[in-house]
Scaffold this active site. Structure first.
Site, PDB file in Angstrom:
ATOM      1  N   ARG A  78       0.814  -1.210   0.000  1.00  0.00           N
ATOM      2  CA  ARG A  78       0.000   0.000   0.000  1.00  0.00           C
ATOM      3  C   ARG A  78       0.857   1.274   0.000  1.00  0.00           C
ATOM      4  O   ARG A  78       0.491   2.279  -0.614  1.00  0.00           O
ATOM      5  CB  ARG A  78      -0.905  -0.038   1.233  1.00  0.00           C
ATOM      6  CG  ARG A  78      -1.980   0.955   1.181  1.00  0.00           C
ATOM      7  CD  ARG A  78      -3.303   0.448   1.661  1.00  0.00           C
ATOM      8  NE  ARG A  78      -4.279   1.483   1.384  1.00  0.00           N
ATOM      9  CZ  ARG A  78      -5.498   1.269   0.981  1.00  0.00           C
ATOM     10  NH1 ARG A  78      -5.913   0.044   0.792  1.00  0.00           N
ATOM     11  NH2 ARG A  78      -6.308   2.274   0.758  1.00  0.00           N
ATOM     12  N   ASN A 120     -13.676  15.521  -0.391  1.00  0.00           N
ATOM     13  CA  ASN A 120     -14.250  14.185  -0.564  1.00  0.00           C
ATOM     14  C   ASN A 120     -15.767  14.266  -0.495  1.00  0.00           C
ATOM     15  O   ASN A 120     -16.316  14.919   0.396  1.00  0.00           O
ATOM     16  CB  ASN A 120     -13.739  13.255   0.543  1.00  0.00           C
ATOM     17  CG  ASN A 120     -14.293  11.839   0.413  1.00  0.00           C
ATOM     18  OD1 ASN A 120     -14.450  11.325  -0.690  1.00  0.00           O
ATOM     19  ND2 ASN A 120     -14.618  11.221   1.532  1.00  0.00           N
ATOM     20  N   HIS A 122     -19.214  12.327   0.243  1.00  0.00           N
ATOM     21  CA  HIS A 122     -19.653  11.142   0.993  1.00  0.00           C
ATOM     22  C   HIS A 122     -21.179  11.097   1.039  1.00  0.00           C
ATOM     23  O   HIS A 122     -21.815  12.116   1.355  1.00  0.00           O
ATOM     24  CB  HIS A 122     -19.082  11.163   2.418  1.00  0.00           C
ATOM     25  CG  HIS A 122     -19.438   9.942   3.188  1.00  0.00           C
ATOM     26  ND1 HIS A 122     -18.856   8.707   2.938  1.00  0.00           N
ATOM     27  CD2 HIS A 122     -20.347   9.740   4.170  1.00  0.00           C
ATOM     28  CE1 HIS A 122     -19.386   7.810   3.747  1.00  0.00           C
ATOM     29  NE2 HIS A 122     -20.292   8.407   4.493  1.00  0.00           N
ATOM     30  N   SER A 149     -22.411  14.749   2.157  1.00  0.00           N
ATOM     31  CA  SER A 149     -21.474  15.684   2.782  1.00  0.00           C
ATOM     32  C   SER A 149     -20.290  15.897   1.860  1.00  0.00           C
ATOM     33  O   SER A 149     -19.834  14.958   1.203  1.00  0.00           O
ATOM     34  CB  SER A 149     -20.944  15.115   4.106  1.00  0.00           C
ATOM     35  OG  SER A 149     -21.993  14.779   4.989  1.00  0.00           O
ATOM     36  N   ASP A 154      -8.869  14.541   5.707  1.00  0.00           N
ATOM     37  CA  ASP A 154      -7.771  14.474   6.671  1.00  0.00           C
ATOM     38  C   ASP A 154      -7.322  13.018   6.783  1.00  0.00           C
ATOM     39  O   ASP A 154      -7.692  12.182   5.955  1.00  0.00           O
ATOM     40  CB  ASP A 154      -8.160  15.090   8.027  1.00  0.00           C
ATOM     41  CG  ASP A 154      -9.205  14.271   8.771  1.00  0.00           C
ATOM     42  OD1 ASP A 154      -9.583  13.179   8.292  1.00  0.00           O
ATOM     43  OD2 ASP A 154      -9.634  14.717   9.852  1.00  0.00           O
ATOM     44  N   GLY A 156      -8.150  10.695   8.775  1.00  0.00           N
ATOM     45  CA  GLY A 156      -9.142   9.726   9.245  1.00  0.00           C
ATOM     46  C   GLY A 156     -10.060   9.251   8.135  1.00  0.00           C
ATOM     47  O   GLY A 156      -9.900   9.602   6.963  1.00  0.00           O
ATOM     48  N   ASP A 158     -13.365   9.702   6.586  1.00  0.00           N
ATOM     49  CA  ASP A 158     -14.490  10.640   6.478  1.00  0.00           C
ATOM     50  C   ASP A 158     -14.629  11.516   7.720  1.00  0.00           C
ATOM     51  O   ASP A 158     -15.744  11.848   8.144  1.00  0.00           O
ATOM     52  CB  ASP A 158     -15.804   9.869   6.212  1.00  0.00           C
ATOM     53  CG  ASP A 158     -15.753   9.100   4.907  1.00  0.00           C
ATOM     54  OD1 ASP A 158     -15.171   9.611   3.944  1.00  0.00           O
ATOM     55  OD2 ASP A 158     -16.299   7.983   4.853  1.00  0.00           O
TER      56      ASP A 158
HETATM   57  C1  GAR Z   1     -21.004   8.824  -4.566  1.00  0.00           C
HETATM   58  O1  GAR Z   1     -22.282   8.755  -3.995  1.00  0.00           O
HETATM   59  C2  GAR Z   1     -19.976   9.114  -3.486  1.00  0.00           C
HETATM   60  O2  GAR Z   1     -20.453   9.911  -2.465  1.00  0.00           O
HETATM   61  C3  GAR Z   1     -19.675   7.733  -2.989  1.00  0.00           C
HETATM   62  O3  GAR Z   1     -19.619   6.940  -4.141  1.00  0.00           O
HETATM   63  C4  GAR Z   1     -20.550   7.462  -5.100  1.00  0.00           C
HETATM   64  C5  GAR Z   1     -19.836   7.565  -6.416  1.00  0.00           C
HETATM   65  O4  GAR Z   1     -20.712   7.825  -7.461  1.00  0.00           O
HETATM   66  N1  GAR Z   1     -18.441   7.712  -2.258  1.00  0.00           N
HETATM   67  C6  GAR Z   1     -18.283   7.010  -1.141  1.00  0.00           C
HETATM   68  O5  GAR Z   1     -19.108   6.242  -0.698  1.00  0.00           O
HETATM   69  C7  GAR Z   1     -16.929   7.200  -0.481  1.00  0.00           C
HETATM   70  N2  GAR Z   1     -16.982   6.727   0.866  1.00  0.00           N
HETATM   71  P1  GAR Z   1     -20.179   8.204  -8.911  1.00  0.00           P
HETATM   72  O6  GAR Z   1     -19.047   7.233  -9.256  1.00  0.00           O
HETATM   73  O7  GAR Z   1     -21.364   8.009  -9.795  1.00  0.00           O
HETATM   74  O8  GAR Z   1     -19.706   9.624  -8.878  1.00  0.00           O
END
Ligand code: GAR
Length: 214
Positions: A78, A120, A122, A149, A154, A156, A158
């Site tokens: 990683r 980001n 979420h 959101s 950062d 962590g 989310d």
């Molecule tokens: C979005 O809803 C985003 O918030 C989520 O993935 C989807 C991507 O949609 N991200 C997460 O869950 C990150 N923890 P997209 O590929 O159609 O833009």
């Protein structure tokens, strides 16, 4: 030329966005639709994915945006992957990095390079339901209102300062897919709005509080 808020836009210095993706790319598509207007103040200069063969990469290619794929499985561990991801993004000299459905955590080298200028998206009202299954977890908990959101990334999961949120009601007959689709409608509008405002007006982060401005 003016922004919707009446501020003059210097189109020669629009904010360089790099978008990180892992899947369908509907958020990326919304940014690609917005950035064609010079008054938007930001333009997508590169798209970086953690896997090949996804719709988001096709969308970028169709829009003529350069892409890169940095797959974890191609690296011994990683830490090496994280260095490669950092370099792949740095090639595009971004002012702002947007994680739009990017389903991996970024590591220390990435944060050291782009920390404070990374957003980001979420699909839940943080700090509730962080992680990879925000929609599923909110539905399972039984909340009546969830949403999306936009946060500053950062170290962590989310956990960074919140820039903007929109609430989305949960309907009685929702399943994960139907709820996520409604959240994504709100999320796309929020993302386009926040990225544009951050580009045009600046974004100040003071501890856990954020505001647009310089
Ligand atoms: C979005 O809803 C985003 O918030 C989520 O993935 C989807 C991507 O949609 N991200 C997460 O869950 C990150 N923890 P997209 O590929 O159609 O833009």
């Amino acid at each position: 030329m003016q922004t919707p808020s009446g501020q003059p836009v210097d189109v020669t210095s629009s904010t360089r966005l790099v978008v990180l993706v892992s899947g369908a790319g509907s958020n990326l598509a919304a940014l690609l639709a917005a950035h064609t207007d010079p008054a938007y103040g930001a333009r997508v200069v590169g798209v970086v994915a953690d896997r090949p063969g996804i719709r988001a990469l096709e969308l970028a290619q169709e829009a003529g945006i350069p892409t890169a794929v940095v797959s974890l499985k191609d690296f011994p561990d990683r830490a090496v992957w994280d260095e490669a991801l950092t370099e792949a993004v740095a090639v595009f000299s971004p002012d702002l990095v947007v994680l739009a459905g990017f389903m991996k955590l970024v590591g220390a080298p990435f944060l050291a390079r782009f920390g404070g200028r990374m957003l980001n998206a979420h699909p839940a009202l943080l700090p509730s339901f962080p992680g990879a299954h925000g929609v599923r977890d909110a539905l399972a908990y039984g909340v009546k209102v969830t949403g999306c959101s936009l946060i500053v990334v950062d170290e962590g999961v989310d956990s960074g300062p919140i820039v903007a949120q929109v609430a989305v009601p949960v309907e009685d007959d929702d399943d994960e897919a139907s709820l996520h689709e409604r959240i994504k409608v709100a999320e796309r509008a929020l993302l386009v709005d926040v990225v544009g405002r951050a580009a045009r007006e600046g974004l100040v982060v003071e501890g856990r509080r954020t505001r647009f401005g310089r």
